[in-house]
Enzyme design. Structure first.
Site, PDB file in Angstrom:
ATOM      1  N   HIS A 287       8.208  -3.953   0.085  1.00 14.84           N
ATOM      2  CA  HIS A 287       7.699  -2.697  -0.475  1.00 14.84           C
ATOM      3  C   HIS A 287       8.574  -1.554   0.032  1.00 14.84           C
ATOM      4  CE1 HIS A 287       4.937   0.910  -0.239  1.00 14.84           C
ATOM      5  NE2 HIS A 287       4.815   0.576  -1.500  1.00 14.84           N
TER       6      HIS A 287
ATOM      7  N   HIS B 134      11.920   7.823  -1.421  1.00 17.25           N
ATOM      8  CA  HIS B 134      10.482   7.823  -1.643  1.00 17.25           C
ATOM      9  C   HIS B 134      10.103   9.219  -2.122  1.00 17.25           C
ATOM     10  CE1 HIS B 134       6.218   6.696  -0.048  1.00 17.25           C
ATOM     11  NE2 HIS B 134       6.366   6.463  -1.337  1.00 17.25           N
TER      12      HIS B 134
END
Length: 584
Positions: free
Chosen positions: A118, A164
């Site tokens: 992830h 991110h």
């Protein structure tokens, strides 16, 4: 026999003798039973391998090889007690049945658990750490087969960065990540790598991505026939040395301040060096979900939202080259979870749910989730408030058939140890064949059902050694040798999950616990054996001494040497346990 000196107060010192490893009483008894006048001949060793070690296919040649490896040149006619003990405690006496790929690899991808990362580019927390290609390389070298990249326009909006989104993370160029994947995809496993792209790009930049991916991956890239959807996923064997792209549409992000995320995630990180015990490894408690849901099925982790509104948009606007890259389509149909779990006989796809969404859905739709995963891929990802990059209990997802249980590989702790333990199976290739109980279409497995005990795993913890060689003599205790104890248990379905503990042995570098534990298993196909060693400390938190997690279905019965690993999952140089594993 050596001595160690420890300080006591300011002006006194204490000396302790350091003893050497000696065979436990049960090992001596077994040696007596399988030896003649103090010598275990090759024929007697073969009997021991068959009777005690349960190696039914053992041969006299294998027994002779053990004798040759464990004895001096002058004693090749058999084993004396010391040589027998040396053989049992050697790292070659592995607790796993096979260190090679041995499962059927010709079934569709949906029939396998796949080692999944992830936000694979993050070096630390989800909010402010650096983005880099180095964590991707490290993950691939550990056998991870699914790499996730969040792709965004760069600051000039003429190139592509990986970061991110809506956080303080520093970007890394997409091209660096793609090159790292190309160079290291098959370092430890020939089986396929899936790259999931969280796409936040304009059609113009999507065309750039298509060009980059095609140029960098070249013949490694697997794409479906032009204009066609996959009706069934290919097998890992068919896809050897291939890279697949899985993507979903651009998404709108909810606004959330950094302070909000910090407040939500502050208490979620592991507080001890080895990680606090994961609550759902002890019991499964759904009351929190019910009390906190407020009827809202949305999850806070917006960067994993599959929304088919966006899917229509990307198919309309995306350049043809970009659409052609997509080997595994992602999408979340309108209409709630029941629509998401509908199985299309003419098309397979990937669905993403957060850990919280899966838990909520499993309350009512457990069997439907299992049925969906028999043909389609289900990816489960950490909830958005895990800003410290902590992880969750993967067994809940695995027991519902989820193939891609996405983990923060930098999030050290017990959850990650269990993940690493699962994928030590099948030769560490990153693909584990799902048990038949999750694949039966005529009798769909119900993860919530109470089942009878299938087998019982008996674990005898004889002793441990190696800390003396790997650590300074004051590493665990400044004033005396360490006081070790072992925790041993099962991570599995809720009925099987348990943790037990040996007594603490004081002032001993070579603890000999000699304790027996039994674990009744209702679903041994999904059970993992957990072992941890800690050093008791009266005034502070206990020190970490090593850990290992192993898939129960791959355990070799008999007396085995079990090497322990550190917090990162890296094998310790010398630390190991002598254990006996039996199914009774």
């Amino acid at each position: 026999m050596s001595k160690q000196t420890y300080k006591v107060c300011f002006c006194f010192r204490r000396r302790y003798r350091h003893t050497v490893s000696v065979a436990p009483a049960e090992i001596k008894t077994l040696f007596d039973n399988y030896s003649d006048k103090g010598l275990m001949t090759t024929d007697l060793l073969l009997r021991f391998l068959i009777d005690v070690q349960k190696q039914d296919k053992a041969t006299k040649e294998e027994a002779q090889d053990i004798v040759n490896a464990s004895s001096s040149l002058l004693h090749r006619n058999g084993l004396h007690l010391d040589a027998f003990f040396k053989y049992l405690f050697a790292v070659t006496n592995s607790p796993l049945s096979s260190l090679e790929v041995h499962q059927d690899m010709d079934a569709p991808l949906s029939h396998y658990f796949i080692y999944t990362g992830h936000n694979s580019y993050l070096t630390g927390n989800q909010l402010s750490s650096d983005c880099s290609e180095l964590p991707i390389i490290e993950a691939l070298k550990k056998g991870v087969r699914v790499i996730e990249l969040d792709i965004w326009p760069n600051s000039d909006e003429d190139g592509i960065d990986v970061l991110h989104g809506r956080t303080l993370t520093s970007p890394v160029e997409l091209i660096k990540c793609l090159r790292a994947i190309r160079e290291h995809a098959f370092d430890v496993s020939d089986y396929p790598v899936v790259v999931t792209l969280e796409d936040h790009l304009t059609p113009k930049l999507q065309a750039k991505v298509a060009e980059m991916v095609t140029d960098i991956f070249g013949e490694m890239l697997f794409t479906p026939p032009s204009g066609e959807c996959l009706k069934e996923f290919p097998s890992p064997a068919f896809l050897k040395k291939r890279i697949m792209i899985s993507t979903k549409p651009p998404k709108e992000y909810k606004a959330a301040t950094d302070d909000d995320l910090v407040k939500k995630g502050r208490d979620l990180g592991d507080k001890e060096v080895w990680g606090r015990e994961v609550p759902s490894f002890i019991r499964r408690d759904r009351s929190v979900d019910k009390n906190d849901s407020n009827g809202d099925d949305d999850d806070d982790d917006d960067d994993d939202d599959d929304d088919d509104d966006g899917d229509d948009k990307i198919k309309k606007n995306a350049p043809p080259e970009y659409k052609h890259l997509i080997a595994i389509e992602a999408g979340k149909p309108k209409g709630g979870i029941t629509e998401c779990l509908k199985v299309d006989p003419d098309k397979v796809r990937r669905l993403s749910l957060s850990e919280e969404q899966l838990e909520k859905a499993s309350e009512k739709y457990a069997k439907q989730i299992v049925r969906f995963t028999q043909r389609n891929l289900l990816r489960v990802y950490p909830k958005g408030t895990r800003i410290t990059s902590s992880n969750y209990n993967p067994l809940i997802a695995w027991s519902h058939g989820a193939q891609m249980v996405a983990f923060n590989m930098q999030g050290l702790g017990r959850s990650l140890w269990v993940m690493q333990g699962m994928f030590r199976g099948n030769g560490g290739c990153g693909y584990i064949k799902k048990p038949d109980l999750l694949l039966k279409s005529n009798a769909v497995f119900d993860p919530e059902a109470t089942l009878p005990v299938k087998t019982t795993l008996r674990v005898t913890i004889y002793m441990g050694e190696g800390w003396y060689y790997d650590f300074p003599h004051t590493h665990f205790d400044r004033y005396s040798p360490p006081d070790f104890y072992t925790r041993v248990g099962i991570a599995g379905v809720p009925a099987d999950t348990v943790m037990k503990k040996t007594k603490t042995l004081e002032d001993n570098w070579i603890p000999a616990w000699d304790e027996v534990f039994e674990f009744p298993l209702t679903v041994p196909e999904l059970a993992l054996l957990r072992i941890e060693v800690h050093e008791y400390d009266m005034s502070e938190k206990d020190d970490f001494g090593g850990q290992i997690c192993l898939p129960v279905w791959e355990l070799r019965q008999g007396i085995r040497a079990v090497p322990l690993r550190n917090q990162d999952g890296v094998k310790c140089r010398s630390v190991k346990l002598l254990v006996r594993l039996e199914f009774v």
